[in-house]
Design an enzyme around this catalytic site. Structure first.
Site, short mmCIF file in Angstrom:
data_model
loop_
_atom_site.label_atom_id
_atom_site.label_comp_id
_atom_site.label_asym_id
_atom_site.label_seq_id
_atom_site.Cartn_x
_atom_site.Cartn_y
_atom_site.Cartn_z
N GLU B 70 29.30 41.90 36.76
CA GLU B 70 28.25 42.92 36.81
C GLU B 70 26.85 42.33 36.71
O GLU B 70 25.90 42.89 37.25
CB GLU B 70 28.47 43.97 35.72
CG GLU B 70 29.67 44.88 35.96
CD GLU B 70 30.98 44.29 35.42
OE1 GLU B 70 30.98 43.11 35.01
OE2 GLU B 70 31.99 45.01 35.40
N PHE B 132 37.71 54.58 24.26
CA PHE B 132 37.98 53.37 25.02
C PHE B 132 36.81 53.08 25.98
O PHE B 132 36.41 53.95 26.74
CB PHE B 132 39.29 53.51 25.80
CG PHE B 132 39.59 52.28 26.63
CD1 PHE B 132 39.78 51.04 26.03
CD2 PHE B 132 39.65 52.35 28.01
CE1 PHE B 132 40.04 49.91 26.78
CE2 PHE B 132 39.91 51.22 28.78
CZ PHE B 132 40.10 49.99 28.16
N GLN B 133 36.31 51.88 25.93
CA GLN B 133 35.20 51.43 26.76
C GLN B 133 33.95 52.29 26.60
O GLN B 133 33.17 52.44 27.53
CB GLN B 133 35.61 51.30 28.23
CG GLN B 133 36.66 50.21 28.42
CD GLN B 133 36.88 49.80 29.85
OE1 GLN B 133 36.72 50.61 30.76
NE2 GLN B 133 37.24 48.54 30.07
N LYS B 182 31.94 60.52 32.65
CA LYS B 182 32.96 60.70 33.68
C LYS B 182 33.19 62.18 34.01
O LYS B 182 33.32 62.53 35.19
CB LYS B 182 34.25 60.05 33.21
CG LYS B 182 35.33 60.04 34.28
CD LYS B 182 36.54 59.22 33.87
CE LYS B 182 37.55 59.15 35.01
NZ LYS B 182 38.72 58.33 34.65
N MET B 506 16.11 20.23 32.89
CA MET B 506 14.90 20.70 32.19
C MET B 506 15.06 20.56 30.69
O MET B 506 14.11 20.22 29.98
CB MET B 506 14.62 22.16 32.58
CG MET B 506 13.27 22.66 32.14
SD MET B 506 11.93 21.63 32.81
CE MET B 506 11.44 22.55 34.25
C1 LIG Z 1 21.19 31.77 30.78
C2 LIG Z 1 20.37 30.62 30.34
N1 LIG Z 1 20.81 29.81 29.37
C3 LIG Z 1 20.06 28.75 28.97
C4 LIG Z 1 18.85 28.49 29.54
C5 LIG Z 1 18.00 27.31 29.08
N2 LIG Z 1 17.84 26.35 30.19
C6 LIG Z 1 16.75 26.30 30.98
S1 LIG Z 1 16.85 25.17 32.18
C7 LIG Z 1 18.37 24.68 31.68
C8 LIG Z 1 19.11 23.58 32.39
C9 LIG Z 1 19.42 23.92 33.80
O1 LIG Z 1 20.21 22.88 34.32
P1 LIG Z 1 20.48 22.77 35.88
O2 LIG Z 1 20.92 24.07 36.39
O3 LIG Z 1 21.39 21.63 36.12
O4 LIG Z 1 19.05 22.51 36.47
P2 LIG Z 1 18.12 21.20 36.40
O5 LIG Z 1 17.12 21.43 35.33
O6 LIG Z 1 18.99 20.03 36.10
O7 LIG Z 1 17.50 21.13 37.74
C10 LIG Z 1 18.77 25.40 30.56
C11 LIG Z 1 20.04 25.19 29.82
C12 LIG Z 1 18.42 29.39 30.54
N3 LIG Z 1 17.23 29.26 31.15
N4 LIG Z 1 19.20 30.42 30.94
#
Ligand SMILES: Cc1ncc(C[n+]2csc(CCOP(=O)(O)OP(=O)(O)O)c2C)c(N)n1
Ligand SMILES: [Mg+2]
Lengths: 171, 607
Positions: B70, B132-133, B182, B506
């Site tokens: 979703e 439920f749900q 529903k 990052m």
């Molecule tokens: C749902 C979610 N969880 C955690 C984060 C924190 N976060 C930001 S960038 C990142 C790493 C992303 O890694 P990747 O997709 O490999 O991209 P890269 O930076 O290596 O290009 C994380 C964990 C986020 N932005 N969103």
């Protein structure tokens, strides 16, 4: 936008809202979610035909944050109008308290005497207790409650502030 | 409710209400959707929405796209909305179906995307019994939506749904959720046409005041170092707003910078465009923001990724801020002129006013020295990098994006780019030049990893013939990887371009800069083989491990008529520059790895 007075001031935020389930939750959720404090809160329907309620929130914040609160509340879908009333804006703000004092003998007589001076009405009395009803500005209620403390103050129920602008101005 | 109603033709009747036909709540819902111009619903079925799914089964006007989670339905709807200007529509079941949408709804909220989400709910008599749900869906989503409804009476179905669309698309757009018990969907419900009277309490101001526009233009004409700082509000105001902006920039001769969300409003290659500003913005954009004397913010909101250290943000400039949401004005940065209105109208009126307001008596505006200064900053070439062109050389992620851009442009196809979140997102913003609005689909405000793949689904559904690319990181891709199944089912030729650095890059970058390279839990261990993963989802998998393989993989990806996952193995410890470290002002950017030790102690406290 003036940045001169950056000390917090007390304000009543008066909000005219659609009388629908969830409207109050939206307003108070906005306050808690954005870290604004709520010192008191009142809500009641004020216009049955137009389904409107009035919410009054007392808060303390610097003027810039008050302005932000106004703007944030104003953009909520069920909100009609918002007024922020500080000391500078001519308005009347009142609340009501029910104050239970359990006392006998001399303290009982003292409590009654002070109540009279404050125009607090005994709305319930028993051999050992009174319930006083008192309406007024918040500091008047505070003062009365402070005076009752050594005389047997047992319980307090307060409504929170309702406010309205003075003169012909309307929200 | 009677059996005959099941035979009802659900196509909208052209002649208003037809009281002779009794519709069920579900049928009324679909009729209102058709009337609102809905062509596609992104959804996932379940017990509480079975009556709605049954009504969907018995009509042809509206298409349903079955996602695999979703959250993905909401992101797909967001991208559909952002790339078309229409409202995105989501349908999910009660309880877990509804709670799974929360991230998507908040994402749409922060990026001002018009989405209407319908969630199933237990029957009205069961509400509050822990059925439920059952979930308190309106309670849970209240801070994640612009508005939400729990419908309790059959007579409210049509009017609330009409209103939901109006609220989602008008003013500052955003997500609206409608919770549908529903029993109301099964039982009869009256149809009603869209209300003709304005909403009693919700009346957003779209037309700016002449007086404030005049004050703004007067100040603009007095500027010696003016700068436009535009944001996603321009995109939301429609392509005409971008067209008007281009005219305004041309007419005034002012430089223009953009937020992440505003990319594409100005052509990336325009000589007056300075690129993105903020944390990973260009040197020239940030130095110009710092040094300008008139800052004109249009549809942008002074986000912390843009402003950096607030007390040092654009010091000394006269600030003009136009936004459709009055609460944005003076929220973060006090401004001299606040303008409430739709960005398109604001710009159009500025254009008219520009011709009416006389220039400074005697002296025409001379921006030559300002442009001279800007061009000096430009010459720093803050996005520059060096790529070893030897065939066995390691691919640098910036180069991979530049090549992708060049080769995609060479196809001449209309191209939509979504991203996940991380370094690759910033590199995409920096190096993939966007020339048109609505082509750039990224999660800005919430920064939701897992946005890009479902967003690509939504964009490709909306534009079946376009080239749709998800520029991804390997970690983010795994957050909604199940959408490869949606892509397979609908034969969507989406291209997933993974810049695989085997790190949550990052996060790793921040750990390197702020936590002495202690790479706590940021290594992407146990990654799948993305090539075989793609194949198992009936797509094509490609891999480039070195420079010699890059062009071939990109060309094959672009030429393949079906879905492709391209695993681009890039330099693992590349950092995203330039960078304003948290807590630093705009004129103290880190341009490259030599300056990394300059982050302040307070900066470490910030996110
Ligand atoms: C749902 C979610 N969880 C955690 C984060 C924190 N976060 C930001 S960038 C990142 C790493 C992303 O890694 P990747 O997709 O490999 O991209 P890269 O930076 O290596 O290009 C994380 C964990 C986020 N932005 N969103
Ligand atoms: Mg990565």
């Amino acid at each position: 936008m003036t940045t001169q007075q950056e000390s917090p001031v007390s304000a009543v935020i008066s909000i005219q809202v659609e009388n629908e389930s969830g409207a109050l939750a939206r307003v108070i959720g906005l306050f808690s979610g954005r870290g604004y404090n709520i010192e008191s809160l009142t809500v009641a329907p004020v216009d049955e035909t137009r389904h409107q309620s009035r919410i009054n929130v007392v808060t303390t914040a610097v003027p810039r944050v008050l302005e932000q609160i106004r703007a944030q509340v104003e953009r909520l879908v069920p909100v009609y109008r918002v007024a922020v009333m500080t000391r500078q804006d001519p308005h009347v703000a009142r609340e009501m308290a029910l104050v239970k004092v359990i006392a006998s003998g001399e303290r009982r007589a003292d409590a009654l005497r002070i109540a009279q001076a404050f125009r607090a009405h005994p709305v319930d009395a028993s051999a050992t207790s009174f319930v006083f009803e008192l309406t007024g500005a918040t500091d008047k209620l505070d003062a009365f409650i402070d005076l009752m403390r050594p005389l047997g103050l047992a319980e307090v129920s307060r409504t929170g502030v309702a406010a309205i602008a003075r003169g012909a101005a309307i929200l | 409710m009677n059996a005959a109603s099941h035979q009802t033709d659900l196509k909208p009747h052209t002649t208003g209400t037809d009281s002779s036909v009794v519709l069920t709540g579900a049928e009324v819902l679909l009729r209102v959707l058709a009337e609102q111009g809905v062509e596609v619903i992104f959804g996932y079925p379940g017990g509480a929405v079975l009556p709605i799914y049954d009504a969907i089964f018995r009509q042809n006007a509206i298409r349903h796209v079955l996602v695999r989670h979703e959250q993905a339905a909401v992101h797909a709807a967001e991208a559909y909305a952002r790339s078309t200007g229409k409202v995105g529509v989501v349908l999910v079941t009660s309880g877990p179906g509804a709670t799974n949408t929360v991230t998507g709804l908040l994402d749409a909220m922060l990026d001002s995307v018009p989405v209407v989400c319908f969630s199933g709910q237990v029957g009205v008599p069961l509400i509050g019994t822990d059925a439920f749900q059952e979930a308190d869906t309106t309670g849970i989503t209240r801070p994640a939506t612009k508005y939400n409804y729990l419908i309790r009476r059959p007579e409210d179905v049509a009017s609330c749904v009409h209103e939901a669309f109006h609220i989602a698309r008008s003013g500052r757009p955003g997500p609206v959720l409608v919770d549908l018990p529903k029993n109301l969907m099964v039982g009869p419900a009256p149809y009603s046409a869209p209300p003709r009277t304005p909403h009693p309490s919700y009346q957003p101001q779209t037309e700016p005041g002449r007086d404030v526009i005049a004050r703004a233009v007067t100040a603009m004409k007095q500027g010696r170092r003016p700068l436009f700082y535009i944001g996603g509000g321009i995109i939301n105001a429609g392509p005409e707003a971008s067209a008007a902006l281009r005219r305004l920039v041309e007419k005034t001769g002012f430089p223009c910078t953009s937020t992440l969300m505003g990319l594409g409003a100005m052509p990336a290659g325009d000589r007056r465009f300075l690129g993105m500003l903020g944390m990973h913005g260009t040197y020239e954009a940030n130095m110009a923001t710092h040094g300008c004397d008139v800052l004109i913010a249009l549809g942008s909101r002074f986000d912390d990724r843009v402003t950096g250290r607030l007390d040092a943000f654009s010091p000394g400039s006269f600030k003009i801020h136009a936004d459709i949401d009055p609460s944005q004005i003076n929220k973060i940065v006090p401004v001299n002129v606040g303008i409430v209105g739709d960005a398109r109208r604001v710009i159009e009126m500025m254009l008219e006013e520009w011709d009416c307001t006389p220039a400074n008596p005697g002296q025409p505006i001379d921006l030559a020295s300002w442009w001279h200064q800007i061009n000096e900053w430009r010459a720093v070439n803050s996005l520059g990098f060096t790529q070893d062109m030897a065939p066995e050389a390691i691919i640098r992620p910036q180069y991979a994006i530049r090549r992708l851009h060049e080769l995609a442009t060479a196809t001449g196809r209309d191209t939509y780019v979504s991203t996940e979140v991380g370094q690759h997102q910033m590199w995409a913003a920096q190096h993939f030049g966007f020339d048109r609005p609505n082509r750039w689909l990224t999660s800005g405000g919430l920064g939701t990893m897992g946005y890009g793949l479902p967003a690509a689904v939504g964009a490709q559904i909306a534009h079946p013939d376009a080239l749709v690319i998800d520029i991804a990181g390997e970690a983010s891709t795994l957050m909604n990887i199940q959408e490869l199944s949606t892509i397979a089912q609908y034969r969507l030729p989406v291209k997933v371009f993974i810049l695989n650095n085997q790190y949550m890059g990052m996060v790793r970058q921040w750990q390197q800069l702020l936590h002495e390279s202690r790479y706590s839990e940021s290594y992407s261990a146990a990654l799948p083989d993305f090539v075989r993963l793609a194949e198992s989802f009936h797509g094509r998998g490609l891999r480039a491990t070195c420079m010699g393989e890059l062009d071939g993989v990109i060309e094959e990806m672009l030429a393949h008529p079906g879905p492709v996952v391209a695993d681009i193995c890039v330099a693992q410890e590349e950092n995203c520059y330039p960078m304003i470290p948290s807590g630093a002002p705009h004129n103290q950017m880190l341009l490259g790895p030599d300056q990394d030790d300059e982050i302040s102690a307070e900066g470490r406290m910030l996110v």
